[in-house]
Design an enzyme around this catalytic site. Structure first.
Site, PDB file in Angstrom:
ATOM      1  N   GLY A  61       0.765  -1.238   0.000  1.00  0.00           N
ATOM      2  CA  GLY A  61       0.000   0.000   0.000  1.00  0.00           C
ATOM      3  C   GLY A  61       0.793   1.283   0.000  1.00  0.00           C
ATOM      4  N   TRP A  63       2.462   2.895  -2.321  1.00  0.00           N
ATOM      5  CA  TRP A  63       2.200   3.808  -3.447  1.00  0.00           C
ATOM      6  C   TRP A  63       0.826   4.465  -3.308  1.00  0.00           C
ATOM      7  CZ3 TRP A  63       4.180   2.891  -9.041  1.00  0.00           C
ATOM      8  CH2 TRP A  63       5.580   2.824  -9.030  1.00  0.00           C
ATOM      9  N   ASP A  81      -4.797  -5.726  -6.246  1.00  0.00           N
ATOM     10  CA  ASP A  81      -3.694  -6.668  -6.027  1.00  0.00           C
ATOM     11  C   ASP A  81      -4.248  -8.066  -5.825  1.00  0.00           C
ATOM     12  OD1 ASP A  81      -1.265  -8.048  -5.113  1.00  0.00           O
ATOM     13  OD2 ASP A  81      -0.460  -6.034  -4.859  1.00  0.00           O
ATOM     14  N   ASP A  97      -7.270 -10.857  -9.120  1.00  0.00           N
ATOM     15  CA  ASP A  97      -6.399 -10.865 -10.292  1.00  0.00           C
ATOM     16  C   ASP A  97      -7.127 -10.176 -11.441  1.00  0.00           C
ATOM     17  OD1 ASP A  97      -4.862 -11.468 -12.513  1.00  0.00           O
ATOM     18  OD2 ASP A  97      -4.457 -13.534 -11.895  1.00  0.00           O
ATOM     19  N   ASP A 122       3.655  -1.086  -9.839  1.00  0.00           N
ATOM     20  CA  ASP A 122       4.896  -1.461  -9.152  1.00  0.00           C
ATOM     21  C   ASP A 122       4.967  -2.983  -9.041  1.00  0.00           C
ATOM     22  OD1 ASP A 122       7.300  -0.593  -7.919  1.00  0.00           O
ATOM     23  OD2 ASP A 122       6.453  -0.921  -5.930  1.00  0.00           O
ATOM     24  N   LYS A 162       7.172   0.032 -13.114  1.00  0.00           N
ATOM     25  CA  LYS A 162       8.491  -0.501 -12.767  1.00  0.00           C
ATOM     26  C   LYS A 162       8.881  -1.579 -13.766  1.00  0.00           C
ATOM     27  CE  LYS A 162       9.026  -3.117  -9.011  1.00  0.00           C
ATOM     28  NZ  LYS A 162       9.173  -3.305  -7.553  1.00  0.00           N
TER      29      LYS A 162
END
EC number: 2.1.1.166
Length: 210
Positions: A61, A63, A81, A97, A122, A162
């Protein structure tokens, strides 16, 4: 086994002496990654009041916390997530998902008819320590995030992700350049120097790919 033990001890020593770990603990942030994002957001002035921001791979959490801190009480932060995440004030979390139709439908219902201004990712695979295994897994996640942004990010919006430098990286950046007016590669100060991670930022999503 002794080598692994020494490696673990070195990691622990580095982790607990890390100034960003100490800062996160002092400021109540969930991860040191929040400071990577802070630098990236401020450098490119990515956030404005009332924006709708989606955080892919949000757990634990850090970000989402950083985004909510910067936009204050305005706008929306939607976090997704496959791992569960304890609640965060001002963050709407969907556990699941996003490759699954049911989860994607739930997300779209949460979003309503609001346009998404910024997609963040990320996401990273569980590392095996074998580059030939980890890099393809990382690039697969990156492709999923890019596809998500293709389908949900508004024209003119921004996408920050990322990536690990290695096989597939250059092709991925080329794909981003087909989709965005401007693509930049960043290495924030909070990224560990030996890490292969960098962040790719696409700004000005095009209505049509080149």
């Amino acid at each position: 086994m002794a080598t692994r033990s020494k490696s673990s001890q070195r990691w622990l020593k580095e982790h607990f002496s890390d100034p960003f770990v100490k800062k996160a603990q002092a400021e109540g942030m969930r991860s040191r990654a929040a400071y990577k994002l802070e630098e990236l957001l401020e450098r490119d002035r990515l956030l404005k009041p009332h924006m709708v921001v989606v955080d892919l791979g949000a757990a634990p959490g850090g970000w989402s916390q950083q985004v909510r801190r910067q936009i204050g009480d305005t706008g929306r932060v939607l976090a997704l997530d496959i791992l569960d995440m304890p609640p965060l004030a001002g963050v709407e979390f969907l556990h699941g998902d996003f490759r699954e139709e049911t989860v994607l439908s739930q997300f779209e219902a949460m979003l309503g008819d609001q346009p998404v201004d910024l997609v963040l990712s990320d996401m990273a695979p569980n590392k095996s320590g074998v580059g030939a295994v980890d890099q393809p897994r990382m690039m697969h996640l990156a492709e999923l995030a890019l596809d998500f942004a293709d389908n949900h990010l508004k024209t003119g919006g921004a996408f920050l992700i990322k990536l690990f430098q290695g096989e597939g990286f250059d092709d991925y950046v080329r794909d981003m350049r087909r989709r965005y007016d401007k693509v930049s590669i960043r290495k924030p100060e909070a990224s560990r120097k030996r890490s292969p991670e960098v962040y790719a930022l696409g700004q000005g999503k095009r209505a049509h790919m080149k």
